[in-house]
Structure formats: C-alpha cells, structure tokens
Enzyme design. Structure first.
Site, PDB file in Angstrom:
ATOM      1  N   GLN A   1       0.829  -1.197   0.000  1.00 12.70           N
ATOM      2  CA  GLN A   1       0.000   0.000   0.000  1.00 12.70           C
ATOM      3  C   GLN A   1       0.864   1.248   0.000  1.00 12.70           C
ATOM      4  O   GLN A   1       1.917   1.291   0.628  1.00 12.70           O
ATOM      5  CB  GLN A   1      -0.882   0.002   1.251  1.00 12.70           C
TER       6      GLN A   1
ATOM      7  N   SER B   1       4.644  -6.254   2.890  1.00 12.16           N
ATOM      8  CA  SER B   1       3.296  -6.217   3.474  1.00 12.16           C
ATOM      9  C   SER B   1       2.293  -6.815   2.493  1.00 12.16           C
ATOM     10  O   SER B   1       2.364  -7.981   2.148  1.00 12.16           O
ATOM     11  CB  SER B   1       2.945  -4.784   3.887  1.00 12.16           C
ATOM     12  N   LEU B   2       1.361  -6.013   1.983  1.00  7.28           N
ATOM     13  CA  LEU B   2       0.400  -6.483   0.986  1.00  7.28           C
ATOM     14  C   LEU B   2       1.091  -7.179  -0.187  1.00  7.28           C
ATOM     15  O   LEU B   2       0.566  -8.140  -0.762  1.00  7.28           O
ATOM     16  CB  LEU B   2      -0.409  -5.286   0.477  1.00  7.28           C
TER      17      LEU B   2
ATOM     18  N   ARG C   1      -9.027  -8.434   3.967  1.00  2.14           N
ATOM     19  CA  ARG C   1      -7.940  -7.976   4.850  1.00  2.14           C
ATOM     20  C   ARG C   1      -8.043  -6.471   5.086  1.00  2.14           C
ATOM     21  O   ARG C   1      -7.922  -5.992   6.215  1.00  2.14           O
ATOM     22  CB  ARG C   1      -6.598  -8.339   4.209  1.00  2.14           C
TER      23      ARG C   1
ATOM     24  N   HIS D   1       0.482  -3.539  11.125  1.00  5.61           N
ATOM     25  CA  HIS D   1       1.579  -4.342  11.675  1.00  5.61           C
ATOM     26  C   HIS D   1       1.848  -4.079  13.155  1.00  5.61           C
ATOM     27  O   HIS D   1       2.837  -4.562  13.686  1.00  5.61           O
ATOM     28  CB  HIS D   1       2.857  -4.165  10.836  1.00  5.61           C
TER      29      HIS D   1
ATOM     30  N   GLN E   1       1.750 -11.713  10.021  1.00  3.52           N
ATOM     31  CA  GLN E   1       2.236 -10.504   9.348  1.00  3.52           C
ATOM     32  C   GLN E   1       1.411  -9.282   9.729  1.00  3.52           C
ATOM     33  O   GLN E   1       1.927  -8.169   9.817  1.00  3.52           O
ATOM     34  CB  GLN E   1       2.181 -10.722   7.831  1.00  3.52           C
TER      35      GLN E   1
END
Length: 309
Positions: free
Chosen positions: A10, A91-92, A116, A198, A247
């Site tokens: 993102q 991440s994503l 998510r 996170h 994660q």
C-alpha cells in the site's frame, strides 16, 4: 542472472497507474478483467478514474495494488523466457508474490486482500490509530523510544537502515515522534493513514483473517517466497498461512528479507508493481547487487536486457 521479484504494498497506488502497460500488453487487461469478475466491480475504472479518495481506502487499495503487480508479472513473463529464482513482497506485496508463484489464484487473492483491508479498517476506530516514518535513527534507539511511551506504539516496518515506520495509538505515536525529534532524528513525519498496520492493535483483525485463510485454497509456491514476519521462506502451507496471519500484527522485516535473498544467491532484485519504492529501499539496504524496477514498458525491456547480459 539469478533474480528475485519483489512486490510493493500500500502507498504505491495512484490514479492513472498502469495505463501504459494496459495499452502495451493484453495480459494486463486480462488480469484486471479477471479481478473485476472476482470483486464484482470495475477495478480498472477505479484505478484509472478514481476518485482518489476511494482508491486510497484500504479495501480498494489492496486489490488494486495486488492486481497491478500480478498484471505486470504476467506481462514480463509473456515478454521473455526469464523466471525469478525467488520472490518477496512488502506487506500487501507478499500476497502478490504468492499469486505470481502459483500459491493462490488471482480471484482468491483479490477477495482475500479486500477482506484484509476491511478487517484492518474495522480493527481500530477512525482517528485512534496512526503511523509515522522515522528517518535517521538506528533501530535499537527507536525501539527504546517506543518502549518509553505510555500506550501502544511499535516499530513496524524496518524498511532500510535509518528508515523505520512506527505505528500504534495516535497519542502514543505523537509522543514517540516528539521523543524521536529530541533524539535528533532527521525526520519524524506522521503518515496519511488511519490504520496502524503491523502493530499489536491489528491482532483482532489477524484472528478474523485466519478464519478466512482456513477456507482459502493455498499450495506451495513454485519458487521460494520470503515472508515479512520471518524474512525466510516457509516449508508448508500451514506455515505459510500462519505467516500471513502473523504478518498483520508483527513488523515487516524488509532489511532482513533483502539481505536473506542475497545470501540465498540472488544477484538482482526486480520491483514488480506500480512505482519504484522498493528498488530505492533495496539500494540503501545492499548496494552489492542491482535493484531494478519495471517502471514502464520500455523500462521493462531494459530490465530484461540487463538480466540477460
């Protein structure tokens, strides 16, 4: 040359992104059409025309960035016979890596990250969570600063040496920003997000995501995919699902991930997705290998030539 694809997360999105790839590669249109069908709305129209406020809502951002990464990967593999030796995503971006490595279908991937995004947004009321980028402090100093603050604030993205993102409760993040400035950070900037990604505040969202992962079909990837939470590849589907759950409320170990890819024999990283954020980070992490990015169709051809050289 042995290379790894790395997929951004993102923040890489922008209205109008991928238009040049869409015109140049039929695989890009086919990928967005596939995502549209799975999502039940026209993702390509949103990506091209906005509004920007909607594209930046996390439940729409996540499918958009994932689909862009997968589309670019498919365009690349249709253009040459090169295959990555390993993959990772920030991440994503980890989900895009798993789709491209054949661990899950694109349809399952976009539906999973849309969920998510919704779970992340619901986990913390608007205004009660925050993130900030801290530049110019070493990791240990920053971790100690977070520990001094009342409330929840944690180092959550170890992006490159001297560039770490913190996240948590808004008041705690603001207090940490002030302590970072006192500690002579070069910059301590709040980020324009409302979800403290996170951080431990995402634990409830992660538990709900785990329920969705239970009914999502995953298989072992065709090449090793290094996970954010361990900076290593896993050896089973169950371990992969656990890594995706964890994660959400654990730090992104990007510095360790890039160094571990290199230790595993990678001779170049190639950013596969909109923008070139990761290629910039990777250069700061380790200058020993090229950090390339597929910034345009012409840029993709140059990367292919470099990898074949």
């Amino acid at each position: 040359m042995k290379f790894a694809f790395v997929f951004p997360g993102q923040g890489s999105q922008s209205v109008g992104m991928m238009a040049d790839f869409y015109s140049a590669f039929p695989e890009v249109k086919a990928t967005f059409d596939e995502a549209n069908e799975a999502l039940g709305y026209d993702l390509w129209d949103l990506v091209q025309n906005g509004p920007e406020e909607k594209l930046n809502q996390t439940e729409f951002t996540q499918p958009a960035v994932l689909t862009a990464g997968v589309a670019m990967y498919r365009a690349f593999t249709a253009s040459c016979d090169l295959q990555p030796a390993m993959m990772a995503g920030h991440s994503l971006g980890e989900y895009a890596a798993l789709v491209c490595a054949g661990s899950m279908s694109l349809a399952d991937g976009v539906q999973l990250v849309a969920e998510r995004g919704r779970l992340m947004q619901q986990a913390v009321p608007e205004g009660e969570g925050a993130m900030a980028a801290i530049l110019g402090l070493d990791d240990e100093t920053l971790i100690n600063i977070c520990a001094q603050v009342d409330g929840v604030v944690q180092a959550v993205n170890f992006n490159s040496p001297g560039q770490v993102v913190i996240a948590g409760e808004t008041a705690a993040v603001n207090a940490a920003i002030e302590l970072c400035k006192e500690a002579k950070a070069k910059r301590a900037l709040p980020l324009p997000v409302s979800v403290p990604s996170h951080s431990s505040l995402m634990k409830g969202a992660a538990d709900k995501l785990a329920d969705r992962l239970l009914v999502t079909e995953l298989s072992m990837p065709s090449v090793p995919v290094f996970h954010n939470v361990t900076a290593l590849a896993t050896g089973s589907v169950d371990a992969m699902k656990a890594a995706l759950k964890e994660q959400l409320y654990n730090p992104v170990l990007w510095v360790d991930t890039v160094n571990n890819l290199i230790d595993a024999g990678v001779e170049a990283t190639v950013e596969c997705g909109p923008g070139k954020v990761l290629s910039g980070l990777n250069k700061r992490i380790n200058k020993a290998i090229p950090s390339l990015a597929l910034v345009s169709p012409e840029g993709m051809q140059k990367v292919i030539e470099d990898l074949k050289a």
